[in-house]
Motif scaffolding. Structure first.
Motif, PDB file in Angstrom:
ATOM      1  N   ILE A  77       0.706  -1.131  -0.081  1.00  0.00           N
ATOM      2  CA  ILE A  77      -0.035  -0.029  -0.124  1.00  0.00           C
ATOM      3  C   ILE A  77       0.838   1.186   0.051  1.00  0.00           C
ATOM      4  O   ILE A  77       1.685   1.305   1.090  1.00  0.00           O
ATOM      5  CB  ILE A  77      -0.818   0.132   1.299  1.00  0.00           C
ATOM      6  N   ILE A  78       0.870   1.824  -1.028  1.00  0.00           N
ATOM      7  CA  ILE A  78       1.701   3.287  -1.268  1.00  0.00           C
ATOM      8  C   ILE A  78       0.782   4.421  -0.907  1.00  0.00           C
ATOM      9  O   ILE A  78      -0.211   4.615  -1.371  1.00  0.00           O
ATOM     10  CB  ILE A  78       2.211   3.436  -2.678  1.00  0.00           C
ATOM     11  N   ASP A  79       1.340   5.074   0.205  1.00  0.00           N
ATOM     12  CA  ASP A  79       0.789   6.245   0.586  1.00  0.00           C
ATOM     13  C   ASP A  79       1.205   7.831   0.132  1.00  0.00           C
ATOM     14  O   ASP A  79       0.492   8.642   0.325  1.00  0.00           O
ATOM     15  CB  ASP A  79       1.364   6.429   2.331  1.00  0.00           C
ATOM     16  N   ASN A  80       2.406   7.723  -0.634  1.00  0.00           N
ATOM     17  CA  ASN A  80       2.738   9.011  -1.334  1.00  0.00           C
ATOM     18  C   ASN A  80       2.209   9.104  -2.762  1.00  0.00           C
ATOM     19  O   ASN A  80       2.860   9.324  -3.494  1.00  0.00           O
ATOM     20  CB  ASN A  80       4.069   9.472  -0.940  1.00  0.00           C
ATOM     21  N   ARG A  81       0.904   8.526  -3.043  1.00  0.00           N
ATOM     22  CA  ARG A  81       0.566   8.404  -4.444  1.00  0.00           C
ATOM     23  C   ARG A  81       0.401   9.633  -5.098  1.00  0.00           C
ATOM     24  O   ARG A  81       1.147   9.730  -6.543  1.00  0.00           O
ATOM     25  CB  ARG A  81      -0.818   7.759  -4.655  1.00  0.00           C
ATOM     26  N   ILE A 120       6.719   5.650  -0.179  1.00  0.00           N
ATOM     27  CA  ILE A 120       6.436   5.873   1.028  1.00  0.00           C
ATOM     28  C   ILE A 120       5.137   4.813   1.401  1.00  0.00           C
ATOM     29  O   ILE A 120       4.095   5.173   0.594  1.00  0.00           O
ATOM     30  CB  ILE A 120       6.164   7.252   1.543  1.00  0.00           C
ATOM     31  N   GLY A 121       5.139   4.105   2.348  1.00  0.00           N
ATOM     32  CA  GLY A 121       4.114   3.205   2.580  1.00  0.00           C
ATOM     33  C   GLY A 121       4.614   2.030   3.116  1.00  0.00           C
ATOM     34  O   GLY A 121       6.045   1.854   3.400  1.00  0.00           O
ATOM     35  N   ASP A 122       3.749   0.817   3.053  1.00  0.00           N
ATOM     36  CA  ASP A 122       4.125  -0.436   3.539  1.00  0.00           C
ATOM     37  C   ASP A 122       4.334  -1.447   2.567  1.00  0.00           C
ATOM     38  O   ASP A 122       3.144  -1.476   1.692  1.00  0.00           O
ATOM     39  CB  ASP A 122       2.945  -1.005   4.638  1.00  0.00           C
ATOM     40  N   PHE A 123       5.557  -1.722   2.077  1.00  0.00           N
ATOM     41  CA  PHE A 123       5.601  -2.703   0.843  1.00  0.00           C
ATOM     42  C   PHE A 123       6.765  -3.543   0.820  1.00  0.00           C
ATOM     43  O   PHE A 123       7.712  -3.490   1.598  1.00  0.00           O
ATOM     44  CB  PHE A 123       5.699  -1.645  -0.308  1.00  0.00           C
ATOM     45  N   ALA A 124       6.503  -4.777   0.041  1.00  0.00           N
ATOM     46  CA  ALA A 124       7.444  -5.742  -0.136  1.00  0.00           C
ATOM     47  C   ALA A 124       7.364  -5.949  -1.666  1.00  0.00           C
ATOM     48  O   ALA A 124       5.906  -6.313  -1.912  1.00  0.00           O
ATOM     49  CB  ALA A 124       7.654  -6.719   0.723  1.00  0.00           C
TER      50      ALA A 124
END
Length: 646
Positions: A77-81, A120-124
């Motif tokens: 989930i990318i937070d700085n789209r 920026i976000g939670d990712f793999a």
């Protein structure tokens, strides 16, 4: 979010598709909205997807871009789209439909292996770049999503969780004794100092803040982010600092509300979760959505033994926040009939490894269960707040002033603190002196930790674990004197600090099909807080000053200005276990006589603890070091037995 997996052959042998299907079958323990695979002759990619964000509904993952000849599988989930849309010149029309995985792929096309620096976000994620014959991936800076892998001279395989990899016939299920030694030797909450290894010898993990690149039989890991090097911010007034904080924190909170389901949040009676809830509830009000909060409270049988400065039952403070903020549907949860013992096997199944946080294990798992029942897509928390938004330990700061001989400011601060807390200045100065000069010959300071060690002495010597820990600044025999800056720098600088929360968060989210999301752990928030002068965090005798000032109007004053009481979680740990105390003692006695387990655990310390706790103890021993020895020993014992590693 998703569980992702893949197999890449480093030689000319084609991928056995049945191996890939075996991994995908092993992931079926987790709920999924979509299960898809992609493969070529040498590469297999899979995704066990859960649709959390609006853009993820119906998403094709793995996604193959035939024009660029790249394929991605992503847990993200990318937070700085919006920022990325502008940098990548994405049209207004495409912005509404572009998925996070496609956004990662476009970032990779523009910046190559530098792409994770812009996310920026939670990712793999993992990308197969056909043109370059390269497999490239990354894990977010905080390790919010896990990514494990195995490599030998012919094959590379990866997965979000560990057990599916063990389905591959060429991966031997063998205990990593070095990992276990660190786990047992570290008295605190960290699992290990090695952020690269796991409890299994032949399975490693990509550490937080790292990329991985596999080209021509070479695996290269590289750190791409270090948050401790933030540029210092200098503003003209407190008001400007407060406005700047509210701006960055609001952006972090708002960006984490992106879901087509309901939004939930953990809520205690403190500043961190209260601030997250306040900023989130106000934004959701404008979207005509409610915020659902989940709060753990002690069972009815619990008699509060905690000192008056601590609150085992924070419900009065929680209700104050709920009533002040509004737009909240609050849930107060007792989890009756559950204990650290009853959920132990569940947690071993979730974590796939031993764990240390047994005191909080009931409510952490229980809140995810309740959130899942209500259809929550995003579950907010403020877990990182103590080192970001609510940083500001008073006495450490005052000790720093004393060492730097800043007498005028120190006098003003001590005077203010003394009046605020109703404590004599002489007592305050005595504490400051011990902190500033712990080894001064005229100051008696208790720096020795008398807690028993869980690790067997011979095992410790054989693995040379003490030397390794001391190399990383961990002295298990005492307390290392560090100043306020070093404590914080170590927290953000040492990768192992992030792994535990990332591991539990990822695996809980997969099991309950929702995403835990922490605005206090947003990279923008961390960098902002690290850029501020220390004076913004302790002012006029008030600790955690920035968040207290910045949340005026957002939180009620009994929360915002409360310096005298703090919540304590897990105080009812023993009270919950009392109905099954005989079974508990019976099992740890069996443990104490197991010859194989004796190779790893300090049986002398365990037997001494059994004698102390053989009869039903008082609930006020919930945080006793010898009770902790028994519980952690039991967790390791059950793990080794369950995994047939004995």
């Amino acid at each position: 979010m998703s569980a992702i997996t893949g197999i890449y052959h480093l030689n000319e042998e084609p991928v056995n598709l049945q191996y890939g299907r075996n991994i995908m079958t092993a992931l079926q323990k987790y709920p999924a909205d979509s299960i898809q695979i992609w493969h070529s002759e040498k590469v297999f990619l899979g995704c066990h997807a859960q649709w959390i964000t609006p853009e993820s509904v119906g998403e094709q993952l793995p996604f193959h871009d035939s024009e660029r000849q790249c394929t991605i599988t992503a847990d993200a989930i990318i937070d700085n789209r919006e920022e990325l849309f502008d940098k990548l010149h994405i049209s207004k029309i495409d912005r509404t439909i572009l998925t996070d995985s496609q956004l990662i792929l476009l970032s990779y096309q523009k910046w190559g292996e530098e792409a994770p620096k812009h996310l920026i976000g939670d990712f793999a994620f993992m990308i197969w770049d056909q043109k370059k014959r390269k497999l490239f991936g990354a894990r977010d800076f905080a390790g919010s999503r896990t990514l494990y892998y195995h490599k030998n001279h012919e094959k590379f395989a990866f997965c979000t969780t560990i057990k599916p990899l063990l389905k591959l016939p060429y991966i031997e299920k063998k205990l990593n004794e070095q990992w276990l030694a660190e786990f047992l030797a570290i008295p605190g909450m960290n699992d290990t100092v090695d952020a690269f290894s796991t409890v299994y010898k032949h399975i490693d993990q990509i550490p937080p803040s790292h990329t991985i690149s596999i080209v021509e039989n070479k695996v290269m890991l590289s750190r791409y982010c270090s948050v401790v090097d933030s540029e210092k911010l200098h503003l003209k007034s407190n008001n400007e600092y407060e406005e700047a904080f509210r701006d960055v924190f609001q952006r972090a909170a708002t960006s984490r509300l992106r879901t087509h389901r309901k939004v939930g949040a953990n809520l205690s009676g403190g500043l961190d979760s209260g601030s997250v809830v306040s900023f989130a509830a106000n934004t959701l009000r404008n979207q005509n959505k409610k915020l659902y909060t989940f709060s753990s409270i002690p069972i009815d049988e619990f008699e509060d033994w905690t000192p008056k400065q601590r609150l085992a039952d924070e419900s009065p403070l929680i209700k104050s926040t709920v009533n002040h903020v509004g737009n909240i549907n609050a849930k107060y949860l007792k989890f009756e009939g559950q204990s650290s013992l009853s959920v132990l096997d569940d947690w071993l199944e979730i974590m796939e490894m031993p764990y240390k946080f047994f005191e909080n294990s009931v409510w952490v798992k229980g809140i995810y269960e309740e959130a899942n029942k209500l259809g929550i897509g995003v579950l907010l928390n403020g877990a990182r707040g103590n080192f970001t938004i609510s940083w500001g330990p008073t006495f450490d700061y005052y000790a720093l002033l004393l060492r730097k001989m800043r007498w005028i400011r120190l006098y003003h601060e001590v005077n203010s603190y003394s009046k605020n807390m109703g404590v004599k200045r002489s007592r305050v100065m005595k504490v400051i002196g011990k902190k500033a000069y712990p080894f001064h010959p005229n100051i008696k300071a208790n720096t020795q930790d008398d807690s028993p060690l869980l690790i067997n002495d011979d095992f410790a010597r054989r693995t040379k674990v003490y030397s390794k820990l001391e190399e990383q600044g961990i002295n298990i025999m005492g307390v290392n004197p560090t100043n306020i800056n070093e404590v914080r720098k170590n927290h953000f600088g040492y990768l192992n600090m992030w792994n535990t929360t990332g591991t539990s968060g990822t695996k809980l989210s997969l099991l309950y099909s929702l995403q835990g999301h922490d605005p206090t752990n947003d990279l923008r928030v961390i960098q902002f807080c690290l850029s501020l002068p220390l004076e913004q965090f302790v002012q006029n005798g008030i600790d955690r000053s920035l968040i207290r000032r910045s949340t005026k109007g957002y939180l009620p004053d009994d929360i915002r200005l409360n310096q005298k009481t703090r919540g304590v979680q897990g105080a009812d740990t023993i009270a919950r276990m009392l109905p099954n105390w005989k079974e508990f003692i019976s099992e740890v006695e069996k443990l104490s006589q197991d010859p194989f387990i004796a190779n790893f655990l300090n049986m002398g310390a365990i037997k001494k603890a059994i004698n102390k706790f053989r009869t039903e103890p008082q609930p006020n021993l919930a945080f006793d070091s010898e009770f902790r020895i028994l519980m952690r020993g039991l967790i390791v014992y059950r793990f080794l037995k369950r995994q047939c590693l004995c």
